[in-house]
Design a protein around this motif. Structure first.
Motif, PDB file in Angstrom:
ATOM      1  N   GLU A  78     141.210 111.994  75.189  1.00  0.00           N
ATOM      2  CA  GLU A  78     141.508 110.899  76.605  1.00  0.00           C
ATOM      3  C   GLU A  78     141.245 108.944  75.736  1.00  0.00           C
ATOM      4  N   LYS A  79     140.739 109.150  75.286  1.00  0.00           N
ATOM      5  CA  LYS A  79     140.350 107.791  74.552  1.00  0.00           C
ATOM      6  C   LYS A  79     139.610 107.709  73.029  1.00  0.00           C
ATOM      7  N   GLY A  91     126.090  98.029  71.437  1.00  0.00           N
ATOM      8  CA  GLY A  91     127.477  97.159  72.010  1.00  0.00           C
ATOM      9  C   GLY A  91     127.700  96.152  71.949  1.00  0.00           C
ATOM     10  N   LEU A  92     128.167  95.564  72.043  1.00  0.00           N
ATOM     11  CA  LEU A  92     128.771  94.167  72.484  1.00  0.00           C
ATOM     12  C   LEU A  92     130.440  94.517  73.317  1.00  0.00           C
ATOM     13  N   GLU A  93     130.729  94.821  72.414  1.00  0.00           N
ATOM     14  CA  GLU A  93     132.629  94.855  72.826  1.00  0.00           C
ATOM     15  C   GLU A  93     133.053  96.549  72.022  1.00  0.00           C
ATOM     16  N   ARG A  94     133.567  97.020  73.044  1.00  0.00           N
ATOM     17  CA  ARG A  94     134.732  98.323  73.087  1.00  0.00           C
ATOM     18  C   ARG A  94     136.028  97.867  73.044  1.00  0.00           C
ATOM     19  N   PHE A  95     136.995  97.872  71.758  1.00  0.00           N
ATOM     20  CA  PHE A  95     138.053  98.495  72.028  1.00  0.00           C
ATOM     21  C   PHE A  95     138.572  99.851  72.229  1.00  0.00           C
ATOM     22  N   ILE A  96     139.418  99.836  73.242  1.00  0.00           N
ATOM     23  CA  ILE A  96     139.532 100.870  73.896  1.00  0.00           C
ATOM     24  C   ILE A  96     141.043 101.321  73.753  1.00  0.00           C
ATOM     25  N   PHE A  97     141.445 102.368  73.452  1.00  0.00           N
ATOM     26  CA  PHE A  97     142.978 103.403  73.479  1.00  0.00           C
ATOM     27  C   PHE A  97     142.879 103.837  74.187  1.00  0.00           C
ATOM     28  N   SER A  98     143.242 104.330  74.737  1.00  0.00           N
ATOM     29  CA  SER A  98     143.564 104.814  76.081  1.00  0.00           C
ATOM     30  C   SER A  98     144.901 105.671  75.622  1.00  0.00           C
ATOM     31  N   ILE A  99     144.685 107.020  76.124  1.00  0.00           N
ATOM     32  CA  ILE A  99     146.533 107.880  75.069  1.00  0.00           C
ATOM     33  C   ILE A  99     146.161 109.109  76.769  1.00  0.00           C
ATOM     34  N   ARG A 268     128.158  90.274  53.610  1.00  0.00           N
ATOM     35  CA  ARG A 268     128.864  89.680  53.667  1.00  0.00           C
ATOM     36  C   ARG A 268     129.794  89.359  52.633  1.00  0.00           C
ATOM     37  N   ASN A 269     128.740  89.429  51.656  1.00  0.00           N
ATOM     38  CA  ASN A 269     128.649  87.734  50.155  1.00  0.00           C
ATOM     39  C   ASN A 269     129.677  89.317  48.909  1.00  0.00           C
ATOM     40  N   ARG A 270     128.708  90.308  49.546  1.00  0.00           N
ATOM     41  CA  ARG A 270     129.195  91.674  48.248  1.00  0.00           C
ATOM     42  C   ARG A 270     128.827  92.472  48.727  1.00  0.00           C
ATOM     43  N   PRO A 271     130.238  92.970  49.486  1.00  0.00           N
ATOM     44  CA  PRO A 271     130.111  94.236  50.064  1.00  0.00           C
ATOM     45  C   PRO A 271     129.634  95.093  48.697  1.00  0.00           C
ATOM     46  N   SER A 272     129.061  96.649  50.330  1.00  0.00           N
ATOM     47  CA  SER A 272     128.556  97.378  49.352  1.00  0.00           C
ATOM     48  C   SER A 272     128.743  99.095  50.146  1.00  0.00           C
ATOM     49  N   VAL A 273     127.809 100.238  50.636  1.00  0.00           N
ATOM     50  CA  VAL A 273     127.969 101.138  51.015  1.00  0.00           C
ATOM     51  C   VAL A 273     126.875 101.476  51.842  1.00  0.00           C
ATOM     52  N   SER A 274     126.625 101.336  53.232  1.00  0.00           N
ATOM     53  CA  SER A 274     125.358 101.729  53.188  1.00  0.00           C
ATOM     54  C   SER A 274     125.729 103.555  54.037  1.00  0.00           C
ATOM     55  N   PHE A 275     125.004 104.543  53.694  1.00  0.00           N
ATOM     56  CA  PHE A 275     124.753 105.664  53.685  1.00  0.00           C
ATOM     57  C   PHE A 275     124.858 106.024  54.935  1.00  0.00           C
ATOM     58  N   VAL A 276     124.190 105.538  55.633  1.00  0.00           N
ATOM     59  CA  VAL A 276     124.421 105.563  57.400  1.00  0.00           C
ATOM     60  C   VAL A 276     124.901 106.474  58.775  1.00  0.00           C
ATOM     61  N   GLU A 277     125.906 106.291  59.177  1.00  0.00           N
ATOM     62  CA  GLU A 277     126.096 105.700  60.296  1.00  0.00           C
ATOM     63  C   GLU A 277     127.704 107.124  60.091  1.00  0.00           C
ATOM     64  N   PRO A 278     128.361 108.161  60.727  1.00  0.00           N
ATOM     65  CA  PRO A 278     129.830 109.197  60.616  1.00  0.00           C
ATOM     66  C   PRO A 278     130.743 108.430  61.439  1.00  0.00           C
ATOM     67  N   VAL A 279     131.456 108.856  61.608  1.00  0.00           N
ATOM     68  CA  VAL A 279     132.570 108.531  62.510  1.00  0.00           C
ATOM     69  C   VAL A 279     132.391 109.377  63.336  1.00  0.00           C
ATOM     70  N   GLU A 280     132.292 108.789  64.760  1.00  0.00           N
ATOM     71  CA  GLU A 280     131.928 109.046  65.868  1.00  0.00           C
ATOM     72  C   GLU A 280     132.936 110.051  66.866  1.00  0.00           C
ATOM     73  N   VAL A 281     132.950 110.543  67.137  1.00  0.00           N
ATOM     74  CA  VAL A 281     133.203 111.328  68.372  1.00  0.00           C
ATOM     75  C   VAL A 281     132.764 112.069  69.593  1.00  0.00           C
ATOM     76  N   SER A 282     133.307 110.901  70.230  1.00  0.00           N
ATOM     77  CA  SER A 282     132.366 111.965  72.057  1.00  0.00           C
ATOM     78  C   SER A 282     132.557 112.530  72.992  1.00  0.00           C
ATOM     79  N   MET A 283     132.364 113.771  74.110  1.00  0.00           N
ATOM     80  CA  MET A 283     133.142 113.998  74.377  1.00  0.00           C
ATOM     81  C   MET A 283     133.065 113.922  76.119  1.00  0.00           C
ATOM     82  N   LYS A 284     133.751 113.623  76.803  1.00  0.00           N
ATOM     83  CA  LYS A 284     133.895 112.322  78.051  1.00  0.00           C
ATOM     84  C   LYS A 284     133.892 113.714  79.010  1.00  0.00           C
ATOM     85  N   GLU A 285     133.113 113.375  79.584  1.00  0.00           N
ATOM     86  CA  GLU A 285     132.615 114.863  80.986  1.00  0.00           C
ATOM     87  C   GLU A 285     133.875 114.560  81.732  1.00  0.00           C
TER      88      GLU A 285
END
Length: 285
Positions: A78-79, A91-99, A268-285
């Motif tokens: 859906e999105k 969350g401050l901004e949501r860029f929403i691709f609606s399909i 931002r000055n020396r990019p690194s990798v943070s093993f914190v957050e997954p790719v998220e997928v939500s199911m809307k009601e």
């Protein structure tokens, strides 16, 4: 362009997934989530674009887009939402691709041209218009001035009652997404700006950006103090269990396809990798 054959369902899905990947890189560049020197100038859809050159970030994005493409093939999306958030996960901004699926196509017929669908060449020209508008979005949204405190996540909102499908023999686990990052968690006081829309004759795609009520309130506070950008806020309390799971537990997420939890480079000055957050997928009601 007029002589080009109309799109097949599979071509429409591949084209939209590819565009979403290009758009995600563009969003990260134009919203200054990373410094400009992390990006390299490319050309796509006959228009200049900027692509991240950080391997871990690119893997994170491509993993998310792979998951998006799989769900698009099932007609389950859906999105797709790219959330710009602060260090407290707000969350401050949501860029929403609606399909929106305009037609139903049987699996055996997904590589057959669809009558009255637009051509691949025409779709590319529409995507060029999307990117031109996206590159001008700062004039609507302004700068955020958050420095190292800003990050992002990618979520997919699926259609009600449809479990996520995949052809992988060992699919990644589905985990709860943070409701405030999804469109169902948006306040009625948030503001929506439409960027562009296209009807392919197979799938409708629109792109909009939503400014959260938290962002708008912080901007008003910053203006009162005579400082541009977004004011910082005190650390919020940890989310309640229903916030983490969503209504009736319907908010779902999927981890990175390779099993790791890769977030953005945090420095931002020396990019690194943070093993914190997954790719998220939500199911809307």
């Amino acid at each position: 362009m007029a002589d080009s054959p109309p799109l097949t369902f599979s071509q429409a899905v591949r084209g939209i997934a590819e565009f979403i990947e290009v758009a995600i890189h563009t969003i990260l560049y134009v919203r200054q989530i990373y410094p400009a020197d992390l990006f390299i100038r490319r050309k796509k859809y006959d228009t200049p674009v900027f692509q991240s050159r950080h391997p871990a970030l690119n893997d994170y994005i491509s993993g998310a887009v792979k998951a998006i493409g799989e769900q698009l093939l099932t007609g389950n999306v859906e999105k797709v939402v790219v959330v710009i958030k602060d260090k407290e996960e707000v969350g401050l901004e949501r860029f929403i691709f609606s399909i929106d699926n305009m037609i139903q196509v049987e699996a055996f017929n997904k590589d057959t041209s669809v009558e009255n669908a637009i051509s691949s060449a025409a779709l590319g020209q529409y995507f060029r218009g999307f990117l031109v508008k996206l590159n001008m979005v700062e004039s609507q949204l302004g700068q955020m001035y958050l420095g190292d405190d800003v990050s992002f996540s990618i979520s997919i909102e699926l259609k009600a009652d449809n479990p996520p499908g995949t052809k992988d023999k060992n699919p990644p686990p589905w985990i709860p997404a943070y409701t405030q990052h999804t469109t169902s968690g948006a306040s009625e006081n948030s503001e929506m700006h439409l960027i562009r829309a296209v009807n392919t004759g197979i799938l409708d795609l629109s792109l909009a950006v939503q400014e959260s009520d938290v962002k708008l309130q912080r901007e008003r506070e910053a203006l009162r103090r005579g400082k541009p950008g977004i004011a910082t806020a005190p650390k919020p309390p940890p989310p309640r269990s229903e916030d983490a799971l969503g209504k009736d537990g319907e908010q779902l997420a999927v981890s990175n396809p390779d099993g790791s939890h890769i977030d953005k480079p945090t420095n931002r000055n020396r990019p690194s990798v943070s093993f914190v957050e997954p790719v998220e997928v939500s199911m809307k009601e």
